[in-house]
Design a protein around this motif. Structure first.
Motif, PDB file in Angstrom:
ATOM      1  N   ASP A  46       0.841  -1.189   0.000  1.00 14.92           N
ATOM      2  CA  ASP A  46       0.000   0.000   0.000  1.00 14.92           C
ATOM      3  C   ASP A  46       0.881   1.247   0.000  1.00 14.92           C
ATOM      4  O   ASP A  46       1.960   1.265   0.613  1.00 14.92           O
ATOM      5  N   ASN A  72       2.533  -2.570   5.009  1.00 18.80           N
ATOM      6  CA  ASN A  72       1.106  -2.358   4.802  1.00 18.80           C
ATOM      7  C   ASN A  72       0.711  -2.844   3.414  1.00 18.80           C
ATOM      8  O   ASN A  72       1.292  -2.408   2.409  1.00 18.80           O
ATOM      9  N   GLU A  73      -0.282  -3.717   3.363  1.00 20.42           N
ATOM     10  CA  GLU A  73      -0.925  -4.108   2.111  1.00 20.42           C
ATOM     11  C   GLU A  73      -2.123  -3.197   1.858  1.00 20.42           C
ATOM     12  O   GLU A  73      -2.635  -2.564   2.791  1.00 20.42           O
ATOM     13  N   PRO A  74      -2.603  -3.127   0.608  1.00 16.50           N
ATOM     14  CA  PRO A  74      -3.814  -2.339   0.343  1.00 16.50           C
ATOM     15  C   PRO A  74      -4.998  -2.862   1.142  1.00 16.50           C
ATOM     16  O   PRO A  74      -5.157  -4.072   1.336  1.00 16.50           O
ATOM     17  N   HIS A  81      -5.482   0.232   4.973  1.00 14.91           N
ATOM     18  CA  HIS A  81      -4.402  -0.728   4.708  1.00 14.91           C
ATOM     19  C   HIS A  81      -4.562  -1.924   5.625  1.00 14.91           C
ATOM     20  O   HIS A  81      -5.262  -1.869   6.642  1.00 14.91           O
ATOM     21  N   ASP A 111      -5.466   4.688   6.769  1.00 13.27           N
ATOM     22  CA  ASP A 111      -4.152   5.209   6.407  1.00 13.27           C
ATOM     23  C   ASP A 111      -3.863   6.471   7.215  1.00 13.27           C
ATOM     24  O   ASP A 111      -4.755   7.271   7.506  1.00 13.27           O
ATOM     25  N   ASN A 424       3.505   1.173  -5.571  1.00 15.57           N
ATOM     26  CA  ASN A 424       2.968   0.170  -4.635  1.00 15.57           C
ATOM     27  C   ASN A 424       3.826  -1.082  -4.582  1.00 15.57           C
ATOM     28  O   ASN A 424       3.319  -2.212  -4.558  1.00 15.57           O
TER      29      ASN A 424
END
Length: 431
Positions: A46, A72-74, A81, A111, A424
């Motif tokens: 993210d 952090n991932e989306p 996130h 976020d 990203n």
């Protein structure tokens, strides 16, 4: 006291030959470090995965070197996130460990760039500990019960339940314990810094002490590490309360668990919580510097710092904007000498991002990592020659990373954590 196996990114033979020639910091654009090997982490990152204070890398030597990247991932929306760990085994194979709530679902948070980013450490029993997404929030803490297990919510295990926590930085001691520093509290008049310990044998967290605090001041933890004798070394900044993007009086403090005492860089005893007036200050106030909570403040200030050790001696990299720097945050290297600290300019060629790293190498001695605000290659590693001159090379050739974290593994390699927030993407580097 004085106040003081993912895809590897390779270069051509011609480019590789060019990498072997050091260049000055002012000439660093386009140069590349020959020893750097870069891999793209095979999970989407993210764009919120960016901070200056975090400790998002842990390493472990088992049958080979293991690396753990907290990131952090989306999330489910553009404004959220989901924290996770990317694990790289000695064969170069990556695996993903999501942080799970008590209902088994992956945790998700809003976020908040510069605040809601994760820090990770591995204890002596192989358990992973992650502190994630806290900006004056109650504990968001996840860990495994055993090596290889799920990373689950254990927030109820921490002291200071109900307090607002910000800027958690964590490290592993040689005996397998963990130490955690964080800003604690949400008061408008002061926000102190606290040190916590994970007793690995007892599997329990406790408060060591409030190490820094003062009326009308907030503490910003930058980094901590533990030397071979078990002493904890802390790096932190001061700001006018309640909070601001620009800080002052970068300071140092050590803690000896064997005696329960704190000290400055000369070994003189320190009474905690230290204040700005009693701290071991690395970067003192300079002409025109003001205590301000205006995030548009343009005067002298500190913003981001990192710490390493030469044996038990602290070595520090930090960014400072002085009255004569044209608004740029220059990069400095500092070390204790006698009863004071000495600072040397590492990079003054333009604006830098709030991201730094420093390691101690047997050949190069100090390696200072920094990120420029522009350029194709933006992450650089600077070293100092015997005559005092600094040279810099790209630490991520061909990669448009704009943030940085560095950990040195037990084999003496620098492990680089390289976010490219525009695309990203997260990259792993080793040099």
């Amino acid at each position: 006291m004085r106040r003081p196996t993912a895809r590897a990114y390779a270069t051509s033979a011609a480019a590789l030959a060019a990498l072997l020639t050091p260049v000055s910091a002012a000439q660093a654009d386009g140069a590349a470090a020959a020893a750097t090997v870069i891999e793209k982490v095979p999970y989407t990152m993210d764009s919120s995965n960016q901070a200056a204070w975090w400790t998002p890398v842990a390493t472990y030597k088992g049958r080979g070197q293991y690396t753990y990247f907290a990131f952090n991932e989306p999330g489910s929306t553009a404004a959220t996130h989901r924290p996770a760990i990317a694990r790289r085994d000695p064969d170069g194979v990556w695996s993903r460990l999501p942080l799970l709530n008590s209902d088994g679902q992956q945790a998700e948070f809003p976020d908040d760039n510069g605040h809601n980013q994760p820090s990770v450490a591995r204890d002596g029993s192989g358990r992973l500990h992650v502190f994630a997404s806290m900006h004056a929030n109650t504990w968001r803490y996840f860990r495994t019960e055993a090596p290889g297990g799920d990373v689950t919510d254990h927030a109820a295990e921490l002291p200071d339940q109900g307090e607002g926590i910000t800027y958690p930085v964590v490290t592993t001691a040689p005996n397998g314990d963990l130490y955690l520093a964080a800003r604690v509290g949400t008061g408008s008049d002061q926000r102190p810094g606290k040190l916590y310990r994970w007793d690995n044998a007892a599997s329990k967290w406790s408060v060591v002490a409030t190490f820094a605090g003062a009326l009308n001041r907030s503490v910003y933890p930058d980094d901590l590490t533990v030397d071979g004798a078990g002493r904890v070394h802390l790096l932190y900044e001061w700001a006018k309360a309640p909070a601001t993007a620009f800080r002052h009086q970068l300071s140092y403090l050590s803690y000896d668990p064997a005696t329960g005492t704190f000290a400055d860089s000369t070994g003189a005893a320190a009474t905690v919580p230290v204040t700005p007036a009693t701290s071991d200050v690395i970067q003192e106030l300079t002409t025109g510097e003001e205590w301000s909570i205006d995030n548009a403040y343009t005067g002298p200030a500190v913003q981001s710092a990192k710490l390493t050790l030469d044996g038990a001696t602290p070595k520090v990299a930090y960014r400072y904007r002085s009255a004569d720097s044209g608004g740029n945050f220059r990069v400095y290297y500092a070390y204790p000498s006698g009863s004071d600290w000495v600072s040397k300019t590492v990079y003054a060629g333009g604006q830098t991002a709030a991201a730094l790293g420093i390691t101690w190498d047997e050949t190069d001695t100090k390696r200072v990592y920094y990120v420029t605000s522009t350029g194709t290659d933006r992450v650089f590693a600077a070293t100092q020659s015997a005559d005092g001159a600094w040279t810099a090379q790209s630490a991520a050739p061909g990669i448009s990373a704009d943030r940085l974290a560095v950990r040195r593994d037990s084999d003496g390699n620098d492990v680089l954590y390289l976010p490219d927030t525009a695309h990203n993407s997260l990259y792993y580097g080793i040099r």
